[in-house]
Design an enzyme around this catalytic site. Structure first.
Site, short mmCIF file in Angstrom:
data_model
loop_
_atom_site.label_atom_id
_atom_site.label_comp_id
_atom_site.label_asym_id
_atom_site.label_seq_id
_atom_site.Cartn_x
_atom_site.Cartn_y
_atom_site.Cartn_z
N GLU A 184 -56.74 -9.14 -23.67
CA GLU A 184 -57.75 -10.01 -24.30
C GLU A 184 -57.77 -9.89 -25.83
OE1 GLU A 184 -60.09 -12.51 -23.84
OE2 GLU A 184 -58.83 -12.76 -22.09
N GLU B 223 -58.17 -5.55 -35.85
CA GLU B 223 -58.71 -4.41 -36.62
C GLU B 223 -58.54 -3.09 -35.88
OE1 GLU B 223 -62.76 -5.18 -37.68
OE2 GLU B 223 -62.19 -6.51 -39.32
N HIS C 137 -55.20 -9.54 -27.85
CA HIS C 137 -54.18 -10.46 -28.38
C HIS C 137 -54.63 -11.91 -28.22
CE1 HIS C 137 -51.54 -6.99 -27.00
NE2 HIS C 137 -51.21 -7.10 -28.28
N ARG D 153 -51.41 0.25 -24.26
CA ARG D 153 -51.15 1.61 -23.77
C ARG D 153 -52.26 2.12 -22.83
NH1 ARG D 153 -48.66 2.13 -29.25
NH2 ARG D 153 -46.47 2.66 -28.85
O1 PAF Z 1 -49.60 -4.31 -33.61
C1 PAF Z 1 -48.52 -4.57 -33.03
O2 PAF Z 1 -48.47 -4.96 -31.85
C2 PAF Z 1 -47.21 -4.39 -33.78
O3 PAF Z 1 -47.27 -3.28 -34.61
C3 PAF Z 1 -46.77 -5.65 -34.55
C4 PAF Z 1 -47.75 -6.01 -35.65
C5 PAF Z 1 -46.64 -6.82 -33.58
C6 PAF Z 1 -45.41 -5.42 -35.20
O4 PAF Z 1 -44.42 -5.13 -34.27
#
Ligand code: PAF
Length: 272
Positions: A35, A148, A37, A187
């Site tokens: 969620e 953030e 993302h 994770r």
């Molecule tokens: O935050 C992440 O998932 C990664 O560090 C990113 C910004 C996609 C870069 O690979």
């Protein structure tokens, strides 16, 4: 939702959308979408009209012995989730396109990359800064959105965009948490039920941190909660991530902790 696989087709897609007056938002991800993302994508759609998330598991930000091989890979589910947000396109480049043989450039942001996360994962921010610079230059979006939850990463990216004059607005989006306050992270799937019970204490301990020398008390609380190792848990100046000075206005509590083999990070603003 269009699937874009090459740099050339990404550029063609963006050029075409620009020609019709659209603004473009870009959302960097490594897949295993949750969620948090999807909220970045929704915000991107709201702020720009067109949103292009990318999925690329970037090997350069993982050190030896880290979880690159076991990192969850869920491309089909990720694509389904993105489709439902209304994102118009997703960029899924191949590793061969991104890092062709002979690739030898590293973007390194000195100072802010070398403390906290950088002190514990020395390869990490060079890997992030290199891929994000490449991706921003491939897409040249109007805005790019980052969570953030990775607060130091957000500051590193803001700095590199300023230093390199990349014409993009970097937008931070507040951390999305589950019903127990645990910051969503790809994770979290590594946690057993018992470990989850420990993990949900992290945000509560951070929320209890007050300005002044409270780090020792927070360390004790983390140990008592069952965390196995504390990489750091500290209050910093929210802009420099250095120890706050007398006149520091905005402060942030940041922590990286281990439960078994799982490393969790989180952060919260600190109020007086
Ligand atoms: O935050 C992440 O998932 C990664 O560090 C990113 C910004 C996609 C870069 O690979």
């Amino acid at each position: 939702m269009e699937q874009i696989k090459t740099i050339r087709s990404l550029r063609a897609y963006v050029t075409e959308k620009r020609r019709t007056g659209s603004k473009i938002a870009f959302v960097p991800t490594m897949g295993a979408l949750h969620e948090g993302h999807l909220e970045l994508v929704r915000q991107g759609l709201k702020q720009a009209g067109i949103c292009i998330p990318y999925i690329f598991l970037n090997p350069k930000q993982f050190g030896d012995g880290e979880d690159l091989d076991s990192y969850p890979k869920t491309l089909e589910t990720d694509l389904d989730k993105l489709e439902k947000t209304g994102a118009q396109a997703v960029y899924v480049p191949s590793a061969a396109d991104i890092y062709p043989p002979g690739f030898s450039t590293t973007v390194s942001v000195k100072g802010i990359s070398e403390i906290l996360e950088g002190a514990h994962r020395p390869h990490f921010f060079d890997g992030v800064a290199t891929i994000v610079t490449k991706m921003l230059l491939q897409c040249l979006p109007d805005i790019a959105l980052f969570g953030e939850k990775d607060y130091q990463q957000l500051l590193v990216i803001q700095k590199l965009v300023t230093d390199l004059n990349i014409p993009v607005q970097i937008t931070g989006v507040p951390t999305v948490r589950d019903e127990n306050g645990l910051a969503l992270s790809s994770r979290n799937t590594y946690l057993s039920e018992a470990e989850y019970g420990i993990a949900i204490q992290l945000n509560k301990i951070l929320a209890g941190m007050k300005p002044g020398n409270d780090a020792h008390a927070a360390h004790e609380k983390l140990k008592a909660a069952g965390f196995d190792k504390i990489d750091y848990c500290t209050i910093c100046d929210a802009h420099t991530l250095l120890p706050p000075e007398e006149n520091t206005q905005e402060k942030r509590a940041l922590a990286a902790v281990w439960i078994g083999k799982t490393r969790l990070i989180d952060n919260l603003p600190v109020s007086e």
